[in-house]
Enzyme design. Structure first.
Site, PDB file in Angstrom:
ATOM      1  N   CYS A 155       9.077   9.654   0.178  1.00 46.86           N
ATOM      2  CA  CYS A 155       8.414  10.747   0.888  1.00 46.86           C
ATOM      3  C   CYS A 155       8.363  11.959  -0.038  1.00 46.86           C
ATOM      4  CB  CYS A 155       9.162  11.104   2.170  1.00 46.86           C
ATOM      5  SG  CYS A 155       8.427  12.491   3.039  1.00 46.86           S
ATOM      6  N   ARG A 211       0.826  -1.211   0.000  1.00 46.41           N
ATOM      7  CA  ARG A 211       0.000   0.000   0.000  1.00 46.41           C
ATOM      8  C   ARG A 211       0.862   1.264   0.000  1.00 46.41           C
ATOM      9  NH1 ARG A 211      -0.645   4.674   2.847  1.00 46.41           N
ATOM     10  NH2 ARG A 211      -0.260   3.517   4.785  1.00 46.41           N
ATOM     11  N   ASP A 212       1.577   1.496   1.062  1.00 46.80           N
ATOM     12  CA  ASP A 212       2.357   2.723   1.194  1.00 46.80           C
ATOM     13  C   ASP A 212       3.505   2.770   0.201  1.00 46.80           C
ATOM     14  OD1 ASP A 212       3.142   5.160   2.249  1.00 46.80           O
ATOM     15  OD2 ASP A 212       4.262   4.291   3.897  1.00 46.80           O
ATOM     16  N   ASN A 216      10.529   4.333   3.084  1.00 45.60           N
ATOM     17  CA  ASN A 216      10.260   3.594   4.304  1.00 45.60           C
ATOM     18  C   ASN A 216      11.442   2.748   4.757  1.00 45.60           C
ATOM     19  OD1 ASN A 216       7.296   4.105   4.753  1.00 45.60           O
ATOM     20  ND2 ASN A 216       7.172   3.237   2.699  1.00 45.60           N
ATOM     21  N   HIS A 233       6.500   4.090  12.723  1.00 48.65           N
ATOM     22  CA  HIS A 233       6.601   4.097  11.264  1.00 48.65           C
ATOM     23  C   HIS A 233       7.667   5.123  10.878  1.00 48.65           C
ATOM     24  CE1 HIS A 233       4.468   3.804   7.195  1.00 48.65           C
ATOM     25  NE2 HIS A 233       5.362   4.752   7.017  1.00 48.65           N
ATOM     26  N   HIS A 293      10.740   6.752   8.368  1.00 49.03           N
ATOM     27  CA  HIS A 293      11.352   6.927   7.057  1.00 49.03           C
ATOM     28  C   HIS A 293      12.851   7.160   7.259  1.00 49.03           C
ATOM     29  CE1 HIS A 293       7.811   7.617   4.192  1.00 49.03           C
ATOM     30  NE2 HIS A 293       7.301   7.158   5.315  1.00 49.03           N
TER      31      HIS A 293
END
Length: 316
Positions: free
Chosen positions: A258, A32-33, A267, A225, A227
Site C-alpha cells: 500500500c 494484477r494488484d 494484501n 478486500h 490490507h
C-alpha cells in the site's frame, strides 16, 4: 489440500458454523494488484507461468492484469501480450481492470469477459487517482459499464478507501454506501469493498456491511478486500464471513503493498486465508500445497521471501 491432509494439527472449527457461508470464492488479485506494485518489471514469461500455476492450484478467479496507460503502471504495460499468450484454464475467470473506454476497447480486443473498474469513496483519493471529483468519477465510468453490459461482460466495481483515507481520515459509512449504490445502479454486478490503507477493524466491517443491507444491497453483491497494515486482515475477513460475505479478495504470497500507508504489509495472503477457511470448514477449492509452492517459486523470482505467515511456516 487441507491442513489435515498436510499432517498438521486440526484447527478448532467455528462454534457457530451455521453463520458462515458453506463456500467462499477467492478472488485472486496477485497477478494484477500484487505485481503492479513491484519496483522492477516482472518478465512476461514469469507472469504467464504464475497465472498457470495459480489456476492449477484450484483458484477459479484470477485477476490477470490491467489495461491502464503504460506510463501510469509500467509493470502492466504488457497486458495485451499477456492475454494473447495466456492458456486459459477451463472454468477459470480472468478479469482485468479497465480505467476508461479505451481500456474497455483493449479488453474486448483481447476477448476478456470480466472487467473491473476502480472507484473511490473519498474526494481526495478520487482526485489523486483519477484526476476527477467524487461525483465526477461516475460520468467516466457510466459509458464503460453500459457498453460492457451491452457486450455481455460482467463488471465488478472496486471501491477504495472504504474505511479510512490518509488525507481525509475516517470515511463516513453513508458515503461509502452511496458510492456503492450508484455503481450497482450503473450496472456493476458486484462491489469489492476495499480497506486500502488497512485501518479497518471487525466492528467497522460489520457496521459497513449492515449499512449496505439497510440500504437494500444484498450481501451476495458484496466482496471484501483487506490490507494487513495493522494485522487485522484475517479478523476483518472473519467478520465479513459471519455477515454472509462469500467473495474475498486475496493475493498469493501476500504480494502487493500500500503506497499510502507507512509499513503497510500489503494484501491479505491467499495462503493465510485458505488456512483459516480450512479451520472453519468452509469450502474454497484450493490445493494449499500447490499454492504454497507457487508463492515460494514467485518469491524466488522476486528475490525476497513471501510475507505470508502460512507460506513461511509450510515452506520451512
Amino acid at each position: 489440500m487441507t491442513s489435515r491432509e498436510l499432517g498438521l494439527p486440526m484447527q478448532v472449527a467455528s462454534p457457530e458454523p451455521g453463520e458462515l457461508p458453506a463456500a467462499v470464492t477467492i478472488w485472486e488479485v496477485g497477478p494484477r494488484d500484487g505485481l503492479q506494485n513491484e519496483k522492477e518489471i516482472v518478465p512476461l514469461d514469469v507472469k504467464l507461468e504464475f497465472l498457470h500455476r495459480l489456476a492449477d492450484a484450484g483458484l477459479g478467479v484470477l485477476e490477470a492484469t490491467s489495461f491502464v496507460r503504460p506510463e501510469w503502471v509500467p509493470q502492466l504495460a504488457d497486458a495485451a501480450e499477456l492475454l494473447a499468450g495466456l492458456q486459459r484454464a477451463p472454468g477459470v475467470r480472468y478479469p482485468v481492470l479497465v480505467p476508461n473506454s479505451r481500456g474497455l476497447d483493449r479488453a474486448l480486443e483481447s476477448d476478456v469477459r470480466d472487467i473491473a473498474i476502480f472507484a473511490s469513496a473519498t474526494e481526495t483519493f478520487t482526485r489523486r487517482n483519477l484526476n476527477r471529483g467524487l461525483d465526477e468519477q461516475f460520468a467516466m465510468f457510466e459509458p464503460v459499464v453500459r457498453r460492457a453490459v451491452e457486450e455481455g461482460l460482467t463488471v465488478r466495481g472496486y471501491i477504495s478507501m472504504c474505511f479510512g483515507d490518509p488525507w481525509e481520515g475516517p470515511v463516513p459509512v453513508e458515503q461509502v454506501v452511496s458510492v456503492g449504490r450508484r455503481l450497482l445502479e450503473m450496472g456493476c454486478d458486484q462491489l469489492s469493498l476495499g480497506d486500502t490503507i488497512g485501518v479497518a477493524t471487525p466492528g467497522h466491517v460489520e457496521t459497513l456491511l449492515r449499512a449496505f443491507g439497510t440500504a437494500g444491497v444484498a450481501v451476495d453483491r458484496l466482496g471484501v478486500h483487506f490490507h494487513d497494515t495493522y494485522g487485522q486482515a484475517l479478523a476483518n475477513t472473519y467478520a465479513a464471513l459471519r455477515h454472509g460475505v462469500s467473495t474475498v479478495d486475496s493475493s498469493a504470497g501476500g504480494l502487493g503493498g500500500c503506497p499510502y500507508a507507512k509499513s503497510a504489509t500489503g494484501n491479505l495472503a491467499t495462503e493465510d486465508l485458505v488456512w483459516m477457511l480450512d479451520g472453519l470448514g468452509v469450502k474454497h477449492g484450493v490445493d494449499l500445497t500447490k499454492l504454497v509452492e507457487t508463492s515460494v517459486w514467485m518469491a524466488e523470482r522476486l528475490g525476497r521471501p513471501s510475507p505470508s505467515r502460512v507460506v513461511r511456516a509450510l515452506a520451512s
